[in-house]
Design a protein around this motif. Structure first.
Motif, short mmCIF file in Angstrom:
data_model
loop_
_atom_site.label_atom_id
_atom_site.label_comp_id
_atom_site.label_asym_id
_atom_site.label_seq_id
_atom_site.Cartn_x
_atom_site.Cartn_y
_atom_site.Cartn_z
N VAL A 25 -3.53 -0.97 -3.55
CA VAL A 25 -3.57 -2.09 -2.61
C VAL A 25 -3.35 -3.33 -3.46
O VAL A 25 -4.24 -3.76 -4.18
N ILE A 55 0.87 -1.17 0.00
CA ILE A 55 0.00 0.00 0.00
C ILE A 55 0.91 1.23 0.00
O ILE A 55 1.76 1.37 0.88
N THR A 63 -8.65 -4.26 2.08
CA THR A 63 -8.79 -3.41 0.90
C THR A 63 -9.94 -2.43 1.06
O THR A 63 -9.79 -1.23 0.80
#
Length: 134
Positions: free
Chosen positions: A111, A36, A97
């Motif tokens: 992500v 991320i 997510t």
């Protein structure tokens, strides 16, 4: 049929635990690492802490200042970002997510998930203890 489908995640988790206990080996793909990117360290720490408090991750590494080039709205962009490595159960990817998308400052946050194929069995067992399977 509905009962079986609703119990599938619990049954799969139990089978993975039994397999590990009897064979002393790891079931590939039971855990994942997510990447991320965040615009700054504070955003990464805020998202990381929230994931940890919700027990959606066993461990998060925050790497400082990565140089990033990406294609956005018809142009090549350059930025400095903070990269997070989030270690969790594969069964938690969708929840992680969804949560990240709900709190991340980017319009389209990155992500990406990668299944863990192998690793230290004691570490994987620790991850299972740190991230409960719902």
């Amino acid at each position: 049929m509905v009962l079986t489908m609703s119990m599938y995640p619990m049954l799969r988790a139990l089978c993975v635990q039994l397999h590990s206990a009897f064979t002393g080996s790891y079931v590939p793909g039971h855990h994942s690492v997510l990447l991320i990117n965040c615009p700054n360290e504070q955003a990464a720490k805020d998202i990381g802490r929230a994931l940890m408090e919700r027990r959606m991750a066993a461990c998060i590494n925050i790497l400082p200042r990565t140089s990033t080039m990406y294609y956005w709205k018809g142009e090549v962009q350059e930025a400095t970002e903070i990269l997070m490595f989030v270690k969790t159960r594969t069964s938690k990817i969708q929840r992680v997510t969804d949560f990240v998308k709900s709190v991340h400052p980017y319009e389209t946050p990155e992500v990406l998930s990668f299944p863990v194929e192998d690793g230290s069995l004691p570490y994987m067992k620790w991850m299972d203890e740190a991230v409960p399977d719902d």
